[in-house]
Design a protein around this motif. Structure first.
Motif, mmCIF file in Angstrom:
data_model
loop_
_atom_site.group_PDB
_atom_site.id
_atom_site.type_symbol
_atom_site.label_atom_id
_atom_site.label_comp_id
_atom_site.label_asym_id
_atom_site.label_seq_id
_atom_site.Cartn_x
_atom_site.Cartn_y
_atom_site.Cartn_z
ATOM 1 N N GLY A 11 -6.188 -2.487 -6.893
ATOM 2 C CA GLY A 11 -5.871 -2.300 -5.471
ATOM 3 C C GLY A 11 -4.384 -2.127 -5.225
ATOM 4 N N HIS A 12 -3.895 -2.667 -4.094
ATOM 5 C CA HIS A 12 -2.472 -2.497 -3.783
ATOM 6 C C HIS A 12 -1.731 -3.840 -3.706
ATOM 7 C CE1 HIS A 12 -4.379 -2.360 0.422
ATOM 8 N NE2 HIS A 12 -3.853 -3.558 0.276
ATOM 9 N N THR A 13 -2.318 -4.882 -4.333
ATOM 10 C CA THR A 13 -1.642 -6.184 -4.387
ATOM 11 C C THR A 13 -0.915 -6.311 -5.716
ATOM 12 O OG1 THR A 13 -3.438 -7.113 -3.066
ATOM 13 C CG2 THR A 13 -1.949 -8.672 -4.128
ATOM 14 N N LYS B 49 10.078 -3.659 3.362
ATOM 15 C CA LYS B 49 10.731 -2.804 4.358
ATOM 16 C C LYS B 49 10.541 -1.327 3.977
ATOM 17 C CE LYS B 49 15.272 -2.691 5.325
ATOM 18 N NZ LYS B 49 16.618 -3.277 5.346
ATOM 19 N N GLU B 50 10.724 -1.038 2.703
ATOM 20 C CA GLU B 50 10.539 0.336 2.213
ATOM 21 C C GLU B 50 9.067 0.737 2.259
ATOM 22 O OE1 GLU B 50 14.392 0.040 -0.809
ATOM 23 O OE2 GLU B 50 12.364 -0.068 -1.630
ATOM 24 N N ASP B 51 8.182 -0.232 2.030
ATOM 25 C CA ASP B 51 6.740 0.039 2.051
ATOM 26 C C ASP B 51 6.291 0.521 3.429
ATOM 27 O OD1 ASP B 51 4.300 -0.440 0.149
ATOM 28 O OD2 ASP B 51 3.632 -1.082 2.137
ATOM 29 N N VAL B 52 6.831 -0.096 4.479
ATOM 30 C CA VAL B 52 6.494 0.306 5.856
ATOM 31 C C VAL B 52 6.875 1.773 6.078
ATOM 32 C CG1 VAL B 52 7.006 -0.097 8.304
ATOM 33 C CG2 VAL B 52 6.685 -2.045 6.770
ATOM 34 N N GLU B 53 8.065 2.165 5.600
ATOM 35 C CA GLU B 53 8.515 3.567 5.714
ATOM 36 C C GLU B 53 7.612 4.505 4.921
ATOM 37 O OE1 GLU B 53 10.850 4.624 7.856
ATOM 38 O OE2 GLU B 53 10.859 2.500 8.443
ATOM 39 N N LEU B 54 7.232 4.052 3.714
ATOM 40 C CA LEU B 54 6.368 4.889 2.858
ATOM 41 C C LEU B 54 4.976 5.066 3.470
ATOM 42 C CD1 LEU B 54 7.400 3.484 -0.645
ATOM 43 C CD2 LEU B 54 7.846 5.800 0.214
ATOM 44 N N PRO C 289 0.811 -1.222 0.000
ATOM 45 C CA PRO C 289 0.000 0.000 0.000
ATOM 46 C C PRO C 289 0.845 1.273 0.000
ATOM 47 C CG PRO C 289 -0.130 -1.115 2.137
ATOM 48 C CD PRO C 289 0.585 -2.042 1.218
ATOM 49 N N GLY C 290 1.985 1.245 0.681
ATOM 50 C CA GLY C 290 2.858 2.427 0.727
ATOM 51 C C GLY C 290 3.391 2.790 -0.644
#
Length: 355
Positions: free
Chosen positions: A313-315, A344-349, A280-281
Motif C-alpha cells: 500500500g502507501h504506508t 508537506k511534499e506529499d500533499v503537493e504531489l 500516497p502522493g
C-alpha cells in the motif's frame, strides 16, 4: 599456522574489501577472552551468503579490539566517518524542537535501542551460561521498575501457548528462523535464556537475548515522537540502574564507538526511531524517487513489514538512517523533521497527480 583463507561468497560486501589475506593471516588464530570468538565466526555470514552488504558480527566487546584491523576501517566506511571520530550520546528529550505535526497521518511511533552488559558475550559469541546469566540478571532487575514502566517478564522457555499467541498478535514477540542470525550463531540453544518484558500498557518492552543482549523499545499509536522518546530515555535509565544494583555491572560503553552492539551497523546509539506514515502522493510519484528524497533528508524508508518484508500500500516505515557519530537527540530530530517535510511534499504531489 594461520587458518586457510576462506572463500567469501558476498564478494561485494565490506568484509570482502576489508578481510584481506594479509589481515586474515595475522588475525585468524586469535580467540577472544570473553566468549572464545574468532574472525572466522565473525565473518560467517559473508562466507555463507552472497547477499551481504556488511557481513560481519562481533561475538563480544573483545572482538572490536582483537580484530580492530578489520573492524575499524569497515566501521568508518559503513558509517561515513573519519578514523579519529568519537561518539557522543545524548538522551535529553527536552532538547527536541517540535514534534511530528498533528495533521501528518502517522499510525504509530516506535523507538528502540540495543544495550549490552559488561562481562557477557554478545549474541553471536555468548556462551550458554552467559546467556542464562543475562536473563537471570534482567529477570531480577525488571522487578524494580516502577510507575508506568512496571510490568511482567515472559521467558520463551516453557511459555504458555495463549501468552505466546497474544504476544505474536501484538507484534511483540521475536521469532527464530532468520537465516542471518542463525549463521551468525545468534540462535544457538533456542529458546533458552530468551524472553520479553512489557509494561501494563504495552508501550515499553525489553527483548532479552535476541540480536542484542537487551533491546529496549518504546512505542505507541499516534504521532507523539517526543513522548515516546521521553519514555525510552526513562526506560533505559531504569534498566541500567536496576542491572547495576543487581550485579554491579554497567552497559558496555566504548569511548570511540558509543554503546557496543553485535552488529557494527548498530554501534553508537544503537537507535532506530521510526514512524508508520501514509504517503500516497510519494507512492504515485514512485518509490525510487521517495528513496532518493529520503537519502537527502538522512532518513530511510522501509515497507511496514520490516527490513526484508517489502512494501504494501502507501504506508511506509520512516526511520533515522544513521546510528553512529550523531547523538540520539540529533537522530530523533532528523526523523521528526524528515517526516514533516515528506508529508508537506506529499500533499503537493497528491495535487499534482489529481488525487
Amino acid at each position: 599456522m594461520p587458518q586457510p583463507f576462506p572463500e567469501i561468497k558476498s564478494s561485494h560486501s565490506l568484509v570482502a574489501k576489508h578481510v584481506t589475506k594479509e589481515k586474515w593471516d595475522k588475525l585468524s588464530d586469535i580467540v577472544t577472552k570473553t566468549s572464545g570468538f574468532t574472525l572466522a565466526k565473525a565473518i560467517a555470514c559473508a562466507v555463507e551468503f552472497d547477499n551481504q552488504h556488511c557481513g560481519i558480527y562481533a561475538g563480544d566487546e573483545d572482538s572490536y579490539i582483537d580484530f580492530a584491523d578489520v573492524f575499524d576501517p569497515l566501521i568508518c566506511e559503513y558509517h561515513g566517518l573519519k578514523p579519529d571520530f568519537k561518539h557522543v550520546s545524548d538522551m535529553d528529550s527536552s532538547k527536541l524542537q517540535g514534534n511530528v505535526n498533528p495533521e501528518v497521518p502517522v499510525h504509530s511511533v516506535r523507538i528502540r535501542v540495543g544495550r549490552s552488559i559488561q562481562g557477557y558475550g554478545l549474541s553471536p559469541g555468548i556462551t550458554k551460561e552467559q546467556r542464562v546469566g543475562v536473563e537471570e540478571l534482567f529477570k531480577n532487575a525488571c522487578k524494580k521498575f516502577s510507575g508506568d514502566l512496571s510490568g511482567q517478564y515472559f521467558a520463551l522457555t516453557g511459555m504458555d501457548e495463549k501468552v505466546r499467541q497474544q504476544l505474536v498478535d501484538d507484534h511483540f514477540l521475536f521469532m527464530s528462523g532468520d537465516p542471518n542470525l542463525k549463521v551468525a550463531g545468534m540462535e544457538r540453544d533456542w529458546p533458552e535464556g530468551r524472553g520479553i518484558f512489557h509494561n501494563e500498557a504495552k508501550t515499553f518492552l525489553v527483548w532479552v537475548n535476541e540480536e542484542d543482549q537487551l533491546r529496549i523499545i518504546s512505542m505507541q499509536k499516534g504521532g507523539d515522537v517526543k513522548g515516546v522518546f521521553e519514555r525510552l530515555a526513562r526506560g533505559i535509565q531504569a534498566v541500567g540502574e536496576s542491572v547495576k544494583a543487581e550485579s554491579g555491572k554497567d552497559f558496555i560503553l566504548s569511548e570511540k564507538f558509543g554503546y557496543v552492539h553485535s552488529c557494527p551497523t548498530n554501534l553508537g546509539t544503537g537507535m532506530r526511531a521510526s514512524v508508520h506514515v501514509d504517503l500516497p502522493g510519494w507512492t504515485k510519484e514512485g518509490v525510487d524517487l521517495l528513496k532518493k528524497r529520503c537519502e537527502e533528508l538522512k532518513v530511510q524508508p522501509r515497507g511496514t513489514r520490516g527490513e526484508s518484508g517489502g512494501q504494501t500500500g502507501h504506508t511506509y516505515d520512516i526511520s533515522n538512517k544513521h546510528r553512529l557519530g550523531y547523538s540520539e537527540v540529533e537522530l530523533v530530530q532528523t526523523m521528526i523533521d524528515g517526516v514533516n517535510t515528506l508529508y508537506k511534499e506529499d500533499v503537493e504531489l497528491q495535487k499534482k497527480h489529481g488525487m
